[in-house]
Design an enzyme around this catalytic site. Structure first.
Site, short mmCIF file in Angstrom:
data_model
loop_
_atom_site.label_atom_id
_atom_site.label_comp_id
_atom_site.label_asym_id
_atom_site.label_seq_id
_atom_site.Cartn_x
_atom_site.Cartn_y
_atom_site.Cartn_z
N LYS A 163 -12.73 -2.98 18.00
CA LYS A 163 -11.22 -3.20 18.31
C LYS A 163 -10.93 -3.00 19.86
CE LYS A 163 -9.78 -3.25 13.56
NZ LYS A 163 -8.58 -3.02 12.69
N LYS B 275 9.70 -16.63 -9.60
CA LYS B 275 8.83 -15.57 -10.32
C LYS B 275 7.76 -16.33 -11.06
CE LYS B 275 9.36 -11.75 -13.37
NZ LYS B 275 10.34 -11.19 -14.29
N ASP C 86 -4.71 -6.43 5.22
CA ASP C 86 -5.82 -7.32 5.77
C ASP C 86 -5.64 -8.89 5.14
OD1 ASP C 86 -7.07 -5.49 7.56
OD2 ASP C 86 -7.97 -4.68 5.85
N ASN D 177 0.76 -1.30 -0.11
CA ASN D 177 0.10 -0.06 0.04
C ASN D 177 0.78 1.24 -0.01
OD1 ASN D 177 0.44 1.11 2.75
ND2 ASN D 177 -0.56 -1.11 3.30
N LYS E 200 -14.62 1.13 14.32
CA LYS E 200 -13.24 0.41 14.64
C LYS E 200 -12.91 0.63 16.10
CE LYS E 200 -11.58 0.40 9.97
NZ LYS E 200 -10.89 0.85 8.67
O1 PMT Z 1 2.64 6.20 6.38
P1 PMT Z 1 1.91 7.49 5.89
O2 PMT Z 1 2.51 7.84 4.38
O3 PMT Z 1 2.58 8.78 6.77
O4 PMT Z 1 0.34 7.74 5.80
C1 PMT Z 1 0.07 7.45 7.23
C2 PMT Z 1 -1.38 6.40 7.21
C3 PMT Z 1 -2.41 7.18 6.32
C4 PMT Z 1 -0.95 5.26 6.86
C5 PMT Z 1 -1.93 6.69 8.66
O5 PMT Z 1 -2.30 7.89 9.06
C6 PMT Z 1 -2.94 5.61 8.98
O6 PMT Z 1 -4.17 6.05 8.90
N1 PMT Z 1 -2.68 4.34 9.49
C7 PMT Z 1 -3.80 3.24 9.44
C8 PMT Z 1 -3.91 2.86 8.26
C9 PMT Z 1 -4.85 1.57 8.38
O7 PMT Z 1 -4.41 0.54 8.02
O8 PMT Z 1 -6.06 1.96 8.80
P2 PMT Z 1 -7.27 0.44 8.96
O9 PMT Z 1 -8.54 1.24 9.13
O10 PMT Z 1 -7.14 -0.59 7.77
O11 PMT Z 1 -6.74 -0.09 10.45
C10 PMT Z 1 -7.37 0.41 11.61
C11 PMT Z 1 -6.10 0.08 12.56
O12 PMT Z 1 -6.02 -1.39 12.59
C12 PMT Z 1 -4.86 0.78 12.24
O13 PMT Z 1 -4.22 0.92 13.60
C13 PMT Z 1 -3.94 -0.43 11.99
O14 PMT Z 1 -2.67 -0.36 12.06
C14 PMT Z 1 -4.71 -1.39 12.65
N2 PMT Z 1 -4.51 -3.10 11.94
C15 PMT Z 1 -5.30 -2.87 10.83
C16 PMT Z 1 -5.11 -4.46 10.08
C17 PMT Z 1 -4.57 -5.43 10.51
N3 PMT Z 1 -4.45 -6.51 9.92
N4 PMT Z 1 -3.87 -5.45 11.71
C18 PMT Z 1 -3.99 -4.23 12.27
O15 PMT Z 1 -3.51 -4.01 13.62
#
Ligand code: PMT
Length: 420
Positions: free
Chosen positions: A356, A302, A292, A226, A352
């Site tokens: 969580k 490859k 995810d 990503n 969330k």
């Molecule tokens: O890295 P940058 O370029 O500075 O950008 C910053 C950012 C946009 C990445 C950051 O500000 C941000 O929003 N990070 C969270 C991105 C994300 O994955 O959001 P989510 O809504 O999918 O996940 C929610 C939370 O669960 C997050 O804290 C994530 O770290 C956590 N998570 C998600 C999926 C997973 N399998 N395990 C997790 O722990």
């Protein structure tokens, strides 16, 4: 007699809690401007490097010479004066400030700050700076209660950069009674010192911060990834470290820092690194964008082009790291998650937060260009488990991180006071 007063001064002067801090003392044109001398003196004697900036109206009440003498630095007044430096004075001052204190702040100055008018050295310098601004309003009570002034104060209050040191009730210079008297000099100095020394609030805390986007290999050369650059997480780790926290950064992006950086690639590696330290930590801040899903199987070689137009990748779910840790976290641990949303930011982030079991979630709208993924800036909404909500407008990621450090230290204070 002389001997004892000298002794008193030297023992006071040996306590320099604000050493290495540069405070710009802005003075606007009200009768309380005469108190700027006491403020400047106390700040300087607490170790701060103080530079006074006077508006043209302030000079009707106090002379630059007084402030030059007290601060031991030349007082600044002229926006277009001669400067010995090639860089404009307002930029030079703006960059040097650890904090800008405006005392007294008149109704006129507050209106200019709220609307971004910059027609003198002080207002231009504030606009050009990213430092925290503290303002001590001082004016006639009717002027303070005027809807225009109240509106302007509320605008500033809602901006992350500004702290207002409320004025006090009493008799003001014109003989009227009411709220409008500038806060006592000691109150102002205490507020400034607390703000400048805020970095110490995470001194005994252990933090894990995650940064960057995970990469889930498909074959030896390809991956599912990503756009996360790691900037938000690195800014968070830097800010917490600067405030004295013991930080471990678990990152997909390699950086050299004075604190430990564990470089990982996949969600599973990130999970392992975070879980191995979680028991010992006081807070986990997950800024990382964790995939995810990952490919069910990673090809050893490859993947070759075939005659078929389609390639089907089978994916399997990755562990949700924060979700799993939210279930087992102790009462004395704090978990802050981030939510990257392209629609329904508030409701998705709230879901969330609850699902969580997080203490705080920081929502960012990734559909807005120039914030979020990859950029230097972000704009976020901070939601807490208690139902509070705070919007931070677009600002550098480091400024967001500083604010999150404030949020963390407040939560730690709350936890310390909570009954066991
Ligand atoms: O890295 P940058 O370029 O500075 O950008 C910053 C950012 C946009 C990445 C950051 O500000 C941000 O929003 N990070 C969270 C991105 C994300 O994955 O959001 P989510 O809504 O999918 O996940 C929610 C939370 O669960 C997050 O804290 C994530 O770290 C956590 N998570 C998600 C999926 C997973 N399998 N395990 C997790 O722990």
């Amino acid at each position: 007699m002389k001997k004892s007063s000298k002794k008193r001064e030297s023992s006071f002067d040996s306590f320099n809690p604000l050493e290495n801090k540069t405070v710009i003392l802005g003075v606007s044109g009200g009768i309380a401007a005469y108190k700027a001398c006491d403020i400047a003196s106390l700040l300087r004697r607490s170790g701060a490097n103080v530079h006074a900036v006077l508006t043209p109206n302030a000079r009707e009440f106090i002379t630059p010479l007084s402030l030059t003498t007290i601060t031991r630095n030349p007082a600044h007044c002229e926006q277009y004066g001669q400067s010995s430096n090639w860089r404009p004075e307002h930029i030079e001052l703006a960059k040097s400030a650890d904090l800008i204190l405006i005392a007294p702040a008149t109704a006129d100055l507050i209106a200019k700050l709220a609307t971004g008018i910059c027609d003198d050295l002080l207002t231009t310098m504030v606009l050009a700076s990213q430092a925290k601004v503290m303002i001590a309003p001082a004016m006639n009570p009717v002027m303070l209660q005027h809807p225009a002034t109240q509106y302007n104060l509320s605008v500033l209050e809602n901006r992350y950069r500004y702290d207002i040191i409320p004025s006090e009730y009493g008799e003001v210079a014109c003989g009227d009674w009411g709220s409008g008297k500038m806060a006592a000099v000691e109150t102002i100095i205490t507020a400034v010192a607390a703000r400048l020394l805020a970095h110490k609030t995470l001194a005994t805390k252990r933090l894990i911060v995650t940064a960057g986007g995970t990469r889930e290999p498909i074959d030896p050369v390809r991956f599912i990834g990503n756009r996360s650059s790691g900037k938000m997480g690195i800014a968070m780790a830097d800010a917490a470290f600067a405030r004295g926290a013991e930080v471990t950064l678990v990152s997909t992006v390699e950086v050299e820092r004075a604190y430990p950086v564990v470089v990982v690639e996949t969600a599973q590696e990130m999970q392992e690194a975070v879980e191995s330290e979680f028991d010992l930590c006081d807070a986990l801040v997950m800024t990382a964008a964790v995939a995810d899903f990952r490919p069910m199987a990673v090809a050893n070689h490859k993947i070759k082009k075939t005659d078929s137009d389609d390639l089907v990748l089978e994916l399997t779910k990755n562990p949700d790291i924060i979700d799993l840790l939210g279930r087992v976290k102790r009462k004395d641990q704090v978990i802050i998650g981030f939510a990257a949303e392209s629609e329904a930011l508030l409701s998705n982030a709230t879901q969330k937060l609850k699902r969580k079991n997080l203490d705080v979630i920081v929502g960012n709208d990734i559909s807005v260009p120039e914030i979020g993924f990859g950029s230097d800036d972000n704009a976020v909404v901070i939601l807490s488990a208690e139902g509070t909500r705070e919007n931070l407008p677009r600002m550098p990621k480091r400024a967001i991180a500083e604010h999150l450090c404030d949020v963390l230290s407040e939560r730690f204070q709350m936890l310390e006071k909570a009954p066991v």
